[in-house]
Enzyme design. Structure first.
Site, short mmCIF file in Angstrom:
data_model
loop_
_atom_site.label_atom_id
_atom_site.label_comp_id
_atom_site.label_asym_id
_atom_site.label_seq_id
_atom_site.Cartn_x
_atom_site.Cartn_y
_atom_site.Cartn_z
N LYS A 94 0.34 3.29 -2.98
CA LYS A 94 -0.89 4.07 -3.24
C LYS A 94 -0.65 5.59 -3.35
CE LYS A 94 -3.86 0.49 -1.19
NZ LYS A 94 -4.61 0.09 0.01
N TYR A 134 -3.04 -3.16 -10.47
CA TYR A 134 -3.03 -2.86 -9.03
C TYR A 134 -2.11 -3.84 -8.28
CZ TYR A 134 -4.53 -2.74 -4.17
OH TYR A 134 -4.52 -2.68 -2.79
N TYR A 153 -4.26 3.54 7.64
CA TYR A 153 -5.54 2.80 7.71
C TYR A 153 -6.40 3.35 8.86
CZ TYR A 153 -2.24 -0.55 5.54
OH TYR A 153 -1.28 -1.15 4.80
N SER A 184 0.80 -1.24 0.00
CA SER A 184 0.00 0.00 0.00
C SER A 184 0.83 1.28 0.00
CB SER A 184 -0.94 0.02 1.20
OG SER A 184 -2.01 -0.85 0.97
N VAL A 196 1.28 -3.63 3.87
CA VAL A 196 1.35 -4.92 4.58
C VAL A 196 2.65 -5.69 4.31
CG1 VAL A 196 -1.14 -5.22 4.85
CG2 VAL A 196 -0.02 -6.13 2.80
N1 GLN Z 1 -1.83 -5.65 -1.99
C1 GLN Z 1 -2.43 -5.46 -0.72
C2 GLN Z 1 -3.95 -5.65 -0.81
O1 GLN Z 1 -4.55 -5.16 -1.72
C3 GLN Z 1 -2.10 -4.11 -0.19
C4 GLN Z 1 -2.77 -3.84 1.11
C5 GLN Z 1 -1.94 -3.08 2.08
O2 GLN Z 1 -0.73 -2.95 2.00
N2 GLN Z 1 -2.63 -2.60 3.08
O3 GLN Z 1 -4.54 -6.29 0.01
#
Ligand code: GLN
Length: 305
Positions: free
Chosen positions: A64, A189, A241, A61, A259
């Protein structure tokens, strides 16, 4: 700074035993739970590090805000925010509970999965090969490092298990939020999430963001100021988050976690910071990384508030 980083990394390393690696993407389950590292660049270009700051991991993430930045440059503010909002959700990053109640039928912000998937659908290019190459070139330029690529095994691991994200994307298509081929957008993605970098790379990018898109080391404007500021603002409100509020109180720095265990931080006009620690807390943030940042922020008075 150097001694302080070393001290806080070793002080918080035992905490890594209390978290878990993200094994819902099977290939991420191979990460070493006890890794913990930090990298810091200051405005003069001085670099400091401690622990596993030069191990490559997938940024997940953390991609993003970077893809959001490229989408803003590609398509402009108006189009981007016609697809996603700018408000924190208080829900987990992969939550689907608000899919039907989204304000004006759009994901609440670009950092929850649904919002990030909507944003990557805006990236320009004739096919996924061109699009991921553009994203990689952009990240390489931000990090001033040509050695950044996609980890194919982690991409594939998420592609075969990512049905929750798949379901969100189909829903977004059904409400007209996205256009195009669902599986292609999903692949893009998953590829952006599987970009491999180090804590050092994240610190370098954080430094560019902290100067409004200007790189004090290359002495060059890398991305426009307005877009860099938009991204930093959303990092401050939505970057961790459903732990973003607590992080603002305890650390007080615009940041974005993933994550894979990464956290990118940007301390306006002062520092770029990258953290790596794949042992995660219940919300999906690096358990040791958050504590390290808490101590560092206190010691160097980094909170922006
Ligand atoms: N690729 C992970 C997902 O879409 C990314 C989520 C994350 O890092 N919070 O679940």
């Amino acid at each position: 700074m150097k001694d302080m980083l070393k001290k806080i990394i070793e002080e918080h390393r035992p905490l890594t035993n209390q978290g878990q690696v993200a094994d819902y993407i099977p290939a991420l389950g191979n990460a070493n739970l006890n890794h913990l590292g930090i990298a810091v660049y200051d405005s003069d270009g001085k670099y400091y590090e401690a622990g596993e700051s030069q191990i490559k991991f997938t940024i997940q993430s953390v991609s993003k805000p970077l893809v959001l930045l490229l989408a803003l440059i590609d398509s402009g503010e108006e189009e981007v925010f016609s697809k996603v909002g700018m408000e924190p959700t208080g829900d987990p990053f992969n939550s689907i509970i608000r899919l039907e109640t989204f304000d004006k039928q759009k994901p609440l912000n670009p950092f929850i999965n649904a919002g990030a998937i909507s944003i990557v659908s805006l990236i320009k290019g004739k096919d996924n090969i061109e699009k991921i190459e553009r994203i990689l070139e952009f990240v390489r330029r931000l990090a001033d490092n040509d050695n950044i690529s996609v980890d194919n095994s982690i991409f594939l691991s998420e592609k075969v298990t990512g049905d929750r994200n798949r379901s969100m994307l189909y829903f977004l298509k059904s409400i007209g939020n996205i256009e195009g081929n669902v599986e292609d957008i999903l692949d893009l993605y998953f590829m952006q999430c599987a970009i491999k970098a180090t804590a050092k790379d994240l610190a370098r990018i954080g430094l560019v963001l902290s100067h409004g898109g200007y790189d004090p080391i290359r002495e060059e404007q890398i991305v426009p100021k307005r877009e860099a500021k938009i991204v930093s603002s959303i990092m401050a409100t939505c970057g961790m988050y459903d732990e973003s509020g607590e992080f603002a109180v305890k650390v007080g720095i615009p940041a974005k976690s993933g994550v894979g265990g990464g956290i990118i931080c940007t301390v306006p006009k002062r520092y770029g910071i990258g953290v790596f620690g794949p042992s995660l807390d219940r919300k999906g943030n690096s358990i040791g990384g958050v504590k390290v940042l808490e101590d560092l922020s206190r010691e160097f008075d980094m909170s922006i508030y």
